[in-house]
Design an enzyme around this catalytic site. Sequence first.
Site, mmCIF file in Angstrom:
data_model
loop_
_atom_site.group_PDB
_atom_site.id
_atom_site.type_symbol
_atom_site.label_atom_id
_atom_site.label_comp_id
_atom_site.label_asym_id
_atom_site.label_seq_id
_atom_site.Cartn_x
_atom_site.Cartn_y
_atom_site.Cartn_z
ATOM 1 N N LYS A 163 0.853 -1.192 0.000
ATOM 2 C CA LYS A 163 0.000 0.000 0.000
ATOM 3 C C LYS A 163 0.877 1.225 0.000
ATOM 4 O O LYS A 163 2.016 1.180 0.484
ATOM 5 C CB LYS A 163 -0.881 0.023 1.258
ATOM 6 C CG LYS A 163 -2.163 0.800 1.066
ATOM 7 C CD LYS A 163 -3.167 -0.071 0.356
ATOM 8 C CE LYS A 163 -4.519 0.572 0.233
ATOM 9 N NZ LYS A 163 -5.529 -0.456 -0.110
HETATM 10 N N1 GLU Z 1 -7.152 -0.045 -3.328
HETATM 11 C C1 GLU Z 1 -7.913 -1.208 -3.695
HETATM 12 C C2 GLU Z 1 -7.977 -2.184 -2.536
HETATM 13 O O1 GLU Z 1 -7.859 -1.806 -1.404
HETATM 14 C C3 GLU Z 1 -7.420 -1.838 -4.982
HETATM 15 C C4 GLU Z 1 -6.015 -2.354 -4.966
HETATM 16 C C5 GLU Z 1 -5.512 -2.811 -6.310
HETATM 17 O O2 GLU Z 1 -6.279 -2.840 -7.263
HETATM 18 O O3 GLU Z 1 -4.333 -3.159 -6.385
HETATM 19 O O4 GLU Z 1 -8.241 -3.340 -2.705
#
Ligand code: GLU
Length: 423
Positions: free
Chosen positions: A113
Site C-alpha cells: 500500500k
Molecule cells: N485499493 C484497492 C484495494 O484496497 C485496490 C487495490 C488494487 O487494485 O491493487 O483493494
Amino acid sequence: MTTAEAPSHLRENPFELAKAQLRRVGEVFAIDPNLIGVLSQCKKGVEVSIPVSMDDGSINVFLGYRVTHNIARGPSKGGIRYHPDVTQDEVKALAMWMTWKCALMGLPFGGAKGGVICDPKHLSRGELERLTRRYTSEIINDIGPERDIPAPDVGTDGRVMAWIFDTYSMNKGHSVLGVVTGKPLSVGGSLGRVEATARGAMYTIQAMAQKQDKRVDEYTVVIQGFGNVGAHLARLIHGQGAKVVAVSDSRGGVYNPKGIDVPAALAHKQEAGTLEGLANAEAVTNEELVELPCEILAPCALEQVITERNADRVKASVICEGANGPVTPTADHVLEDRGVLVLPDVLANAGGVVVSYFEWVQGLQEYFWREEEVNAKLHDISVRAFEETWLTRERQATSMRMAAYGLAVQRVAEATTTRGLYP
Ligand code: GLU
C-alpha cells in the site's frame, strides 16, 4: 493502543489491530507461531519527502509512504491513498490486508500500500500532477510490473494512475503498461475496472442472498461513502431492485425509509459535488446513518466506523465491508454475539484488485478483453472465494472474517514454507 500515532479519524492504531487479528488467526487455525511472527511484519517500507511547487509560487513538502507487506505469492499489489490523515502504521495495516485479500482471491500477488499525507480536494490539478510525478520518481526503484504494482485507493483515481504510468514509462524510455492498474482505458486500462470493487461487493451480496434463500430485491440497504465504491454499489444494487434507504459522503448523509432515488442522488452528487440538499430525503449524520434500520449496511468509506461505541446499536443483520477495516475487532465480537453476519473486506471489496489483476495480465500480453469477459471472470472468482469462505466458516464454526483471513493466511504461510526461508 498507541493513540499518539493514531490519525484523527482512527481511535486505534490500525497496524496493531491488524497484527492482533493475525495472532488470533494463528491460534484458530493452529499456524506455526514462527510463521505468524514473520507475517506480522512488513517486508519493506519507504518514507519519502515530496517537495511540490504550489500554484501560488510557494513550495510545500508532503510526506509519502510505500510499504510492501509480503511477496511470497508474487509481486506486491495495492493502492495509493491520498488523505490528510494517512500514517505509516495505517499504510502498513492496509498493506497486510492486501496480502490476505490477494491470497483469498487466489491472485499471484503479495500485498502493498502507499499513501501521501495531503488533501487532494484542496489541490489544483497541476499541484496534484506534480505531487504524483515527484512521489512516483521517489519510489521508482521500488515499483514495477514484476516488483510492486500500485492502483487507486481513497483520494486517487485513473488520472493519478495515468501520471504514475507516464512518469515511470518516461524514465524507462518505453511504455510499461504493467507498472500500475486502474489506468484510464486510453492508456491500457481494463474495461470494468472502475466499478469492479462495487461489482465484486454485489456478487458477494448475491452469493450471500442465495444462502439466505432470498433475492437481492428483498433487501433494504444503507451505504456509507459515495466515492468509487459506495456510488457504484448504490447504482448496481439499486439496479438489482434492492431498496437503498440511505447514502452518505464525507459531509453527511441522506435518508428516506421509502427508498432514495439513486439515479437522482448520483446526478445531484455529480452537479453539486455533495449529497446535501438531495430532494425527497432527510439529512442524517454519518454516525446516525450507521444505526439506521436496514438489512444490509455497507460501510464504503474509511476504517473504524463500527467500533465498540456503536456496534450494539447497528440494526443491520448483514454488514458488507466495501471499505478496508471499517469494523474494529472489538466491534466484530459484539456483532458476532448479536448474530450479525459480517462479509469481511478481504472478500467483499476484493473486486477491485481482481480486475486490477486482469488489467495487469492484459497489459503484459497487450491483448484486451471484452467487458462481459472481465465481469464473468470476476463473478467466477468472487463466488468461488465466497463459497470457500462459507465452507471454512461452517467447518471451523467461526465468523466469515476468521474464515476468510484463515484461508488467506494459510495460503501465504504455505507459500513461505514451500519456498523456504532465505538464505
Ligand atoms: N485499493 C484497492 C484495494 O484496497 C485496490 C487495490 C488494487 O487494485 O491493487 O483493494
